[in-house]
Scaffold this motif. Structure first.
Motif, short mmCIF file in Angstrom:
data_model
loop_
_atom_site.label_atom_id
_atom_site.label_comp_id
_atom_site.label_asym_id
_atom_site.label_seq_id
_atom_site.Cartn_x
_atom_site.Cartn_y
_atom_site.Cartn_z
N HIS A 111 0.82 -1.21 0.00
CA HIS A 111 0.00 0.00 0.00
C HIS A 111 0.85 1.27 0.00
O HIS A 111 0.36 2.35 -0.34
N ARG A 112 2.12 1.16 0.38
CA ARG A 112 3.02 2.31 0.40
C ARG A 112 3.81 2.45 -0.91
O ARG A 112 4.50 3.45 -1.10
N GLU A 113 3.71 1.47 -1.78
CA GLU A 113 4.47 1.50 -3.03
C GLU A 113 3.65 2.17 -4.14
O GLU A 113 2.42 2.15 -4.13
N ALA A 114 4.36 2.76 -5.10
CA ALA A 114 3.68 3.29 -6.28
C ALA A 114 2.99 2.13 -6.99
O ALA A 114 3.49 1.00 -7.00
N ASN A 115 1.82 2.39 -7.56
CA ASN A 115 1.07 1.32 -8.19
C ASN A 115 1.58 1.03 -9.60
O ASN A 115 2.63 1.54 -10.01
N LEU A 116 0.84 0.24 -10.36
CA LEU A 116 1.30 -0.20 -11.68
C LEU A 116 1.54 0.97 -12.62
O LEU A 116 2.45 0.94 -13.45
N TRP A 117 0.73 2.03 -12.51
CA TRP A 117 0.89 3.19 -13.39
C TRP A 117 1.98 4.14 -12.89
O TRP A 117 2.29 5.12 -13.55
N GLY A 118 2.53 3.88 -11.69
CA GLY A 118 3.52 4.78 -11.12
C GLY A 118 2.93 5.85 -10.23
O GLY A 118 3.60 6.85 -9.93
N LEU A 119 1.69 5.65 -9.77
CA LEU A 119 1.01 6.64 -8.94
C LEU A 119 1.14 6.31 -7.45
O LEU A 119 1.06 5.14 -7.05
N ALA A 120 1.29 7.34 -6.62
CA ALA A 120 1.19 7.19 -5.18
C ALA A 120 -0.28 7.43 -4.84
O ALA A 120 -0.74 8.57 -4.80
N ILE A 121 -1.03 6.36 -4.61
CA ILE A 121 -2.48 6.47 -4.51
C ILE A 121 -3.02 5.40 -3.56
O ILE A 121 -2.48 4.30 -3.47
N GLY A 122 -4.08 5.74 -2.83
CA GLY A 122 -4.69 4.79 -1.91
C GLY A 122 -3.71 4.24 -0.89
O GLY A 122 -3.71 3.06 -0.60
N GLN A 123 -2.91 5.12 -0.29
CA GLN A 123 -1.86 4.68 0.62
C GLN A 123 -2.18 4.93 2.09
O GLN A 123 -1.60 4.29 2.96
N ASP A 124 -3.08 5.86 2.35
CA ASP A 124 -3.34 6.27 3.73
C ASP A 124 -4.81 6.68 3.84
O ASP A 124 -5.25 7.62 3.17
N PRO A 125 -5.62 5.98 4.66
CA PRO A 125 -7.05 6.30 4.74
C PRO A 125 -7.35 7.71 5.23
O PRO A 125 -8.45 8.22 5.01
N TYR A 126 -6.38 8.35 5.87
CA TYR A 126 -6.58 9.73 6.30
C TYR A 126 -6.49 10.71 5.12
O TYR A 126 -6.93 11.85 5.23
N ARG A 127 -5.92 10.24 3.99
CA ARG A 127 -5.69 11.12 2.84
C ARG A 127 -6.71 10.80 1.74
O ARG A 127 -6.36 10.40 0.63
N HIS A 128 -7.98 10.97 2.05
CA HIS A 128 -9.05 10.71 1.09
C HIS A 128 -9.07 11.77 0.00
O HIS A 128 -8.62 12.91 0.22
N GLU A 129 -9.58 11.40 -1.17
CA GLU A 129 -9.55 12.29 -2.33
C GLU A 129 -10.95 12.58 -2.84
O GLU A 129 -11.78 11.68 -2.94
N VAL A 130 -11.18 13.83 -3.19
CA VAL A 130 -12.45 14.22 -3.79
C VAL A 130 -12.47 13.81 -5.26
O VAL A 130 -11.42 13.56 -5.86
N THR A 131 -13.67 13.72 -5.82
CA THR A 131 -13.83 13.43 -7.24
C THR A 131 -14.80 14.46 -7.82
O THR A 131 -15.26 15.36 -7.12
N THR A 132 -15.13 14.29 -9.09
CA THR A 132 -16.09 15.20 -9.72
C THR A 132 -17.49 15.05 -9.14
O THR A 132 -18.33 15.94 -9.32
N GLU A 133 -17.76 13.94 -8.45
CA GLU A 133 -19.04 13.74 -7.77
C GLU A 133 -18.87 14.17 -6.31
O GLU A 133 -18.09 13.55 -5.57
N ARG A 134 -19.57 15.20 -5.89
CA ARG A 134 -19.34 15.80 -4.58
C ARG A 134 -19.51 14.82 -3.42
O ARG A 134 -18.88 14.98 -2.38
N THR A 135 -20.35 13.82 -3.59
CA THR A 135 -20.61 12.89 -2.49
C THR A 135 -19.75 11.63 -2.56
O THR A 135 -19.91 10.73 -1.74
N ILE A 136 -18.85 11.56 -3.54
CA ILE A 136 -18.01 10.37 -3.68
C ILE A 136 -16.56 10.74 -3.44
O ILE A 136 -15.97 11.52 -4.19
N VAL A 137 -16.00 10.19 -2.37
CA VAL A 137 -14.58 10.35 -2.09
C VAL A 137 -13.93 8.98 -2.20
O VAL A 137 -14.57 7.95 -1.98
N CYS A 138 -12.67 8.96 -2.56
CA CYS A 138 -11.96 7.70 -2.79
C CYS A 138 -10.64 7.69 -2.03
O CYS A 138 -10.14 8.73 -1.63
N GLY A 139 -10.10 6.51 -1.85
CA GLY A 139 -8.78 6.39 -1.26
C GLY A 139 -8.72 6.48 0.25
O GLY A 139 -7.64 6.52 0.82
N GLY A 140 -9.87 6.50 0.92
CA GLY A 140 -9.86 6.57 2.36
C GLY A 140 -11.18 7.06 2.91
O GLY A 140 -12.10 7.40 2.17
#
Length: 265
Positions: free
Chosen positions: A185-214
């Protein structure tokens, strides 16, 4: 074929010289700098990563295609430690069966069409965008960027992995994600992205009620149980109540990150 039509298979079948030409042409069209191309292996899968720079912001090429996103909890076979952890949480919080709970907390399985795009390697605080202090996400549009859609985020995170997590179905049963400073979970993923590594670091999306990654760290902070804590990093994880609250007047903006996208069309 436009570069937006570039699929995972097509990109990885290109010769190194052809891949370098494609990266150089993308950079030239979008006023970017090619940082480099490299081969990577993540969770037993290999990929050629292309990295670009724009004013200090790093982007990776995420190929397109027709992937199946979401998760079907009926195929999840938990390890003994995962099952035991969930059973303890279910007893304490009155939860349904493990399959029912996982199904309720992940997006449904679905096939989607997604073009290739460039995705930011790191998510960042939208309040750091200097162009629109009253509406930071609007500042992305001024910069020729936008945040990810929920489908784009799942594809960017899981890279087509059919498992619960981008690295597989297993999760540690001796601590929460923040307790493990190393691991897939701490490693860059297949595309080389640092993503979904820490549930405290949730991410917003274009849908206001949908957050991802935590989940804002709710499961971890509340001591809900190790499996529930790791589930928040599942590629298709969706906490509808948290997302609705976050988008409400009672919610908060602090701590939520955004992951910019550059379209190739």
């Amino acid at each position: 074929m436009t570069y937006a039509d570039l699929t995972f298979e097509q990109w990885n079948k290109r010769s190194d010289d052809a891949a370098r030409r494609i990266a150089a042409e993308i950079a030239g069209r979008l006023d970017l700098t090619v940082v480099g191309l490299r081969s990577t292996v993540y969770a037993g899968r290999s990929h050629r990563v292309a990295l670009f720079d724009r004013a200090g912001m790093r982007f990776a090429l995420v190929p397109g295609g027709r992937p199946t996103l979401g998760y079907d909890a009926g195929r999840f076979q938990p390890a003994a430690g995962q099952a035991d952890s969930f059973a303890d949480s279910a007893d304490e919080y009155g939860l349904p069966s493990l399959a029912e709970y996982v199904d309720a907390m992940t997006s449904p399985a679905r096939a989607v069409e997604l073009p290739a795009r460039l995705v930011a390697v790191e998510a960042f605080d939208p309040g750091e965008v200097p162009l629109a202090p009253g509406d930071p996400l609007a500042g992305l549009a001024v910069m020729g960027l936008r945040t990810t859609t929920p489908d784009e985020w799942e594809w960017a995170c899981g890279a087509g992995a059919a498992t619960l997590f981008r690295w597989g179905d297993r999760s540690p049963d001796d601590g929460y994600p923040c307790d493990h400073r190393t691991g897939p979970h701490r490693e860059a993923n297949l595309w080389g992205l640092a993503i979904g590594q820490d549930p405290y670091r949730h991410e917003v999306t274009t849908e206001r009620t949908i957050v991802c990654g935590g989940d804002g760290g709710s499961a971890t902070c509340g001591g809900s149980g190790f499996f529930l804590g790791w589930l928040t990093l599942a590629t298709a994880y969706r906490d509808e109540q948290f997302g609705q609250w976050l988008a409400s007047d009672a919610g908060y903006a602090d701590g939520a990150l955004t992951r910019p996208v550059i379209e190739l069309g």
